[in-house]
Design an enzyme around this catalytic site. Structure first.
Site, mmCIF file in Angstrom:
data_model
loop_
_atom_site.group_PDB
_atom_site.id
_atom_site.type_symbol
_atom_site.label_atom_id
_atom_site.label_comp_id
_atom_site.label_asym_id
_atom_site.label_seq_id
_atom_site.Cartn_x
_atom_site.Cartn_y
_atom_site.Cartn_z
ATOM 1 N N ALA A 1 44.557 12.243 33.837
ATOM 2 C CA ALA A 1 43.894 12.894 34.980
ATOM 3 C C ALA A 1 44.218 14.382 35.104
ATOM 4 C CB ALA A 1 44.291 12.174 36.260
ATOM 5 N N ALA A 2 45.330 14.818 34.511
ATOM 6 C CA ALA A 2 45.681 16.236 34.635
ATOM 7 C C ALA A 2 45.221 17.045 33.427
ATOM 8 C CB ALA A 2 47.194 16.382 34.811
ATOM 9 N N MET B 1 39.739 17.200 30.247
ATOM 10 C CA MET B 1 38.647 16.269 30.547
ATOM 11 C C MET B 1 38.955 15.447 31.799
ATOM 12 S SD MET B 1 36.106 16.561 28.560
ATOM 13 C CE MET B 1 35.276 15.008 28.810
ATOM 14 N N THR C 1 39.154 10.230 21.664
ATOM 15 C CA THR C 1 38.749 9.971 20.280
ATOM 16 C C THR C 1 39.990 9.694 19.438
ATOM 17 O OG1 THR C 1 38.723 12.349 19.992
ATOM 18 C CG2 THR C 1 36.606 11.280 20.375
ATOM 19 N N ASN D 1 31.358 10.662 22.464
ATOM 20 C CA ASN D 1 30.707 11.808 23.099
ATOM 21 C C ASN D 1 29.798 11.308 24.215
ATOM 22 O OD1 ASN D 1 29.363 14.234 23.702
ATOM 23 N ND2 ASN D 1 29.794 14.964 21.626
ATOM 24 N N PHE D 2 30.116 11.696 25.447
ATOM 25 C CA PHE D 2 29.342 11.220 26.590
ATOM 26 C C PHE D 2 28.188 12.159 26.935
ATOM 27 C CE2 PHE D 2 33.106 8.607 27.419
ATOM 28 C CZ PHE D 2 32.517 7.428 27.830
ATOM 29 N N HIS E 1 35.216 22.718 17.567
ATOM 30 C CA HIS E 1 35.877 22.395 18.841
ATOM 31 C C HIS E 1 36.933 23.439 19.179
ATOM 32 C CE1 HIS E 1 34.043 18.400 18.344
ATOM 33 N NE2 HIS E 1 34.309 18.217 19.632
ATOM 34 N N LYS F 1 42.212 20.777 20.328
ATOM 35 C CA LYS F 1 41.827 19.403 19.986
ATOM 36 C C LYS F 1 42.766 18.878 18.899
ATOM 37 C CE LYS F 1 37.966 16.487 18.510
ATOM 38 N NZ LYS F 1 38.340 15.399 19.396
ATOM 39 N N THR G 1 32.824 12.321 17.320
ATOM 40 C CA THR G 1 31.358 12.487 17.273
ATOM 41 C C THR G 1 30.904 12.645 15.825
ATOM 42 O OG1 THR G 1 31.545 13.637 19.372
ATOM 43 C CG2 THR G 1 29.447 13.856 18.211
HETATM 44 P P1 NAP Z 1 44.200 17.207 27.125
HETATM 45 O O1 NAP Z 1 43.805 18.386 27.949
HETATM 46 O O2 NAP Z 1 45.344 17.348 26.175
HETATM 47 O O3 NAP Z 1 44.456 16.029 28.149
HETATM 48 C C1 NAP Z 1 45.065 14.831 27.830
HETATM 49 C C2 NAP Z 1 46.002 14.513 28.978
HETATM 50 O O4 NAP Z 1 46.388 13.151 28.871
HETATM 51 C C3 NAP Z 1 47.277 15.347 28.950
HETATM 52 O O5 NAP Z 1 47.587 15.813 30.238
HETATM 53 C C4 NAP Z 1 48.308 14.318 28.478
HETATM 54 O O6 NAP Z 1 49.616 14.590 28.915
HETATM 55 C C5 NAP Z 1 47.787 13.078 29.112
HETATM 56 N N1 NAP Z 1 48.319 11.858 28.531
HETATM 57 C C6 NAP Z 1 48.766 11.631 27.281
HETATM 58 N N2 NAP Z 1 49.149 10.351 27.144
HETATM 59 C C7 NAP Z 1 48.928 9.758 28.332
HETATM 60 C C8 NAP Z 1 49.136 8.449 28.832
HETATM 61 N N3 NAP Z 1 49.632 7.473 28.052
HETATM 62 N N4 NAP Z 1 48.808 8.173 30.110
HETATM 63 C C9 NAP Z 1 48.309 9.142 30.897
HETATM 64 N N5 NAP Z 1 48.086 10.414 30.490
HETATM 65 C C10 NAP Z 1 48.400 10.714 29.230
HETATM 66 O O7 NAP Z 1 42.972 16.681 26.254
HETATM 67 P P2 NAP Z 1 41.393 16.810 26.575
HETATM 68 O O8 NAP Z 1 40.866 18.050 26.022
HETATM 69 O O9 NAP Z 1 41.187 16.507 28.030
HETATM 70 O O10 NAP Z 1 40.826 15.634 25.670
HETATM 71 C C11 NAP Z 1 41.220 14.286 25.889
HETATM 72 C C12 NAP Z 1 40.505 13.384 24.880
HETATM 73 O O11 NAP Z 1 39.112 13.347 25.202
HETATM 74 C C13 NAP Z 1 40.574 13.855 23.425
HETATM 75 O O12 NAP Z 1 40.759 12.726 22.594
HETATM 76 C C14 NAP Z 1 39.199 14.466 23.176
HETATM 77 O O13 NAP Z 1 38.819 14.407 21.824
HETATM 78 C C15 NAP Z 1 38.363 13.544 24.015
HETATM 79 N N6 NAP Z 1 37.040 14.067 24.432
HETATM 80 C C16 NAP Z 1 36.055 13.142 24.493
HETATM 81 C C17 NAP Z 1 34.808 13.512 24.935
HETATM 82 C C18 NAP Z 1 33.748 12.465 25.055
HETATM 83 O O14 NAP Z 1 32.634 12.775 25.502
HETATM 84 N N7 NAP Z 1 34.037 11.234 24.699
HETATM 85 C C19 NAP Z 1 34.557 14.845 25.310
HETATM 86 C C20 NAP Z 1 35.587 15.762 25.242
HETATM 87 C C21 NAP Z 1 36.850 15.365 24.807
HETATM 88 P P3 NAP Z 1 50.686 15.186 27.810
HETATM 89 O O15 NAP Z 1 50.078 16.452 27.317
HETATM 90 O O16 NAP Z 1 51.944 15.346 28.576
HETATM 91 O O17 NAP Z 1 50.784 14.154 26.709
#
Ligand code: NAP
Length: 524
Positions: free
Chosen positions: A282-283, A286, A372, A398-399, A426, A430, A437
């Site tokens: 949540a922090a 995404m 992903t 990818n949503f 990206h 990442k 995707t």
């Molecule tokens: P991000 O900014 O690094 O956010 C991930 C967050 O999750 C971090 O705050 C991380 O904390 C936390 N986290 C890690 N392990 C956790 C756990 N077990 N429980 C709860 N929180 C946890 O990454 P992002 O850019 O948001 O991307 C997140 C994922 O979404 C990636 O895999 C990306 O490829 C994917 N994505 C998917 C789509 C889609 O449409 N499907 C679109 C964009 C991105 P720590 O840093 O302390 O570990």
């Protein structure tokens, strides 16, 4: 010999085993299934369900029973048969909720008195006490972690029931060990990440009898056998309850039956309840967008926010939408043990996502996954587990609707143009490459191809390893990681004297949110 269905309302520690109890779904009151072992203790072979999970609060379970085995202090005991318990469902219906409401004890007396124990003559017949299990929804609940003279920790729950304060030991399987980890002191629900707006339910059970200081007298302590949040829809069918815990068949109590029917009718008439959504990550970049989208979506409510970052910070305040009463907590498993959630949206990291999904499914929570990096084996495992639990699971790399269309168009083009390469671009943070995707696009292209791609000359030289990218089904994939990008992809088809380029750009993370919200709404 009967098979009786219950709504599980307790799975608590009893010596080195367990005590399970619940309310019968036929309205005939409480049951405590017991084994032939000393004091009826249950072992894991007893309470492990047919889907190999363990009995949980609110599970609807069918238990093969032998016969009633009422004890003076435990009139609700039934002997179990040595057969596996069957999980009927992990979803409460309006009728189940009405039964729970009809089972509520309002107080101020609890199991026959206002003390923390009952005492009765050791030689008494079966009439004392009249019941040994109760469901309550108390006020002003908090916890105390104290030290015994022996130095051991003692963990107790303090709460008010219609003006009477109770101070009882807790044997709940989740809460007792969590409280024991705390320093000596007083704790509120908020200290465990539960919003102050929640008022949990407690199942109170009498302990086994101990000989009292007074000769010839037994005493049983009232114990908090389970602490859990009210189910979804609980507050949508408020109705007055005057009866204490069901101790006789509701069908023989005209008033009780009438109330059950009324509550079912009311619950059925009210609009379907809000979908309670948890956000893992949540922090993160995404995750913050997801928190915002869920808070703004109709028909959904943010129930839980999990992350390692910003723990304790209100999730709504973190995303600039004001206080929600949902603080960020760190541990998904212990939060799901006490907070009712319908859907978990996971945008965490490749290392975390699989474990989160297993925890969610184990708790009957449908996952919607954006993270992903899951392997094919992991995807198959999630599919298998979700099916076994009878819940939906949705994984999408990818949503964004534009990206989904790009993949579909690429599959169509591949039928006529088999020679193709993918470039995905990206942001520099990442973690996984290639992107989910790109992999899904390649998979769809491979499935859409009618003819194989043109072979490259056998004397092709890669002067620097990796110059031609990674390959998936003969499709080269090139990953660019640069600041400035959110998520983009080009799929370039080559043919005789022509190229066709499909390109999609997510310029803002909000592009993914309509898809996420739609998937949450389709949770089953
Ligand atoms: P991000 O900014 O690094 O956010 C991930 C967050 O999750 C971090 O705050 C991380 O904390 C936390 N986290 C890690 N392990 C956790 C756990 N077990 N429980 C709860 N929180 C946890 O990454 P992002 O850019 O948001 O991307 C997140 C994922 O979404 C990636 O895999 C990306 O490829 C994917 N994505 C998917 C789509 C889609 O449409 N499907 C679109 C964009 C991105 P720590 O840093 O302390 O570990």
């Amino acid at each position: 010999m009967p098979i009786i269905e219950i709504i599980c309302l307790a799975n608590s520690r009893k010596h080195s085993g367990r005590c399970v109890a619940g309310v019968r779904t036929d309205g005939k009151g409480w049951i405590r299934p017991v084994s032939i072992m000393p004091e009826g203790v249950l072992q894991d072979r007893h309470y492990t369900l047919d889907d190999t999970s363990e009995a949980q609060i609110y599970d609807i379970i069918r238990i093969p029973l032998d016969k009633p085995n009422p004890q003076p202090h435990h009139p609700e005991d039934w002997l179990i048969r040595p057969e596996t318990w069957e999980l009927s469902s992990r979803r409460l219906t309006a009728e189940h909720i009405a039964l729970l409401k009809a089972s509520l004890t309002l107080g101020p007396t609890l199991l026959g008195g206002v003390e923390d124990r009952i005492t009765y003559p050791a030689s008494a017949g079966n009439d004392i006490p009249s019941h040994s299990l109760a469901l309550v929804q108390p006020e002003n609940l908090h916890f105390i972690v104290k030290s015994r003279k022996s130095g051991d920790k003692q963990v107790r729950v303090i709460f008010d029931l219609m003006g009477t304060q109770y101070n009882l030991a807790i044997t709940d399987m989740e809460w007792e060990p969590r409280l024991r980890l705390k320093e000596l002191g007083t704790y509120t629900l908020e200290d465990f990440g539960i919003p102050s707006s929640e008022s949990p339910l407690l199942t109170i059970s009498l302990s086994e009898p101990l000989l009292s200081e007074v000769a010839g007298e037994n005493r049983c302590y009232k114990l908090v056998a389970a602490l859990f949040l009210a189910p979804t829809g609980w507050n949508q069918s408020e109705y007055p309850i005057e009866t204490p815990a069901i101790v006789a068949p509701a069908t023989t109590k005209r008033g009780a039956k009438h109330k059950v029917e009324e509550a079912v009718a009311e619950a059925t008439e009210t609009p379907s309840s809000l979908i309670r959504v948890a956000v893992a990550g949540a922090a993160g970049r995404m995750g913050r967008e997801v928190v915002r989208a869920i808070m703004e979506a109709e028909g959904m409510t943010l129930a839980l926010a999990v992350d390692h970052q910003n723990v304790g910070v209100d999730a709504g305040e973190l995303v600039g939408l004001g206080r929600t009463g949902v603080p960020i907590v760190e541990d998904l498993a212990s939060a799901l043990a006490v907070i009712a959630v319908d859907v978990l949206v996971d945008f965490t990291l490749p290392d975390s996502v699989f474990n989160n999904l297993k925890i969610a499914i184990e708790n009957g929570v449908s996952p919607v996954v954006g993270t992903t990096g899951l392997s094919q084996e992991q995807l198959e495992e999630i599919d298998r587990r979700a099916k076994a639990k009878g819940i939906g699971a949705f994984v999408a790399p990818n949503f964004a609707i534009g990206a989904v269309l790009m993949m579909e168009f690429a599959a169509q083009a591949a039928k006529y143009m088999p020679d193709v390469e993918i470039i995905e671009l990206h942001h520099e943070k990442k973690l996984d490459s290639p992107s989910g995707t790109a992999l899904l696009t390649a998979q769809k292209i491979a499935e859409g191809r009618v003819n194989p791609p043109t072979s490259l000359p056998s004397n092709t030289v890669e002067k620097i390893e990796g110059a031609r990218g990674a390959t998936f089904s003969d499709i080269p994939i090139h990953s660019v990681r640069l600041s400035g990008f959110v998520a983009s992809q080009e799929v370039i088809f080559g043919g005789l004297g022509q190229t066709l380029t499909l390109r999609h750009d997510s310029l803002d993370r909000r592009s993914f949110m309509p898809g996420v919200v739609l998937s949450v709404g389709l949770r089953n």
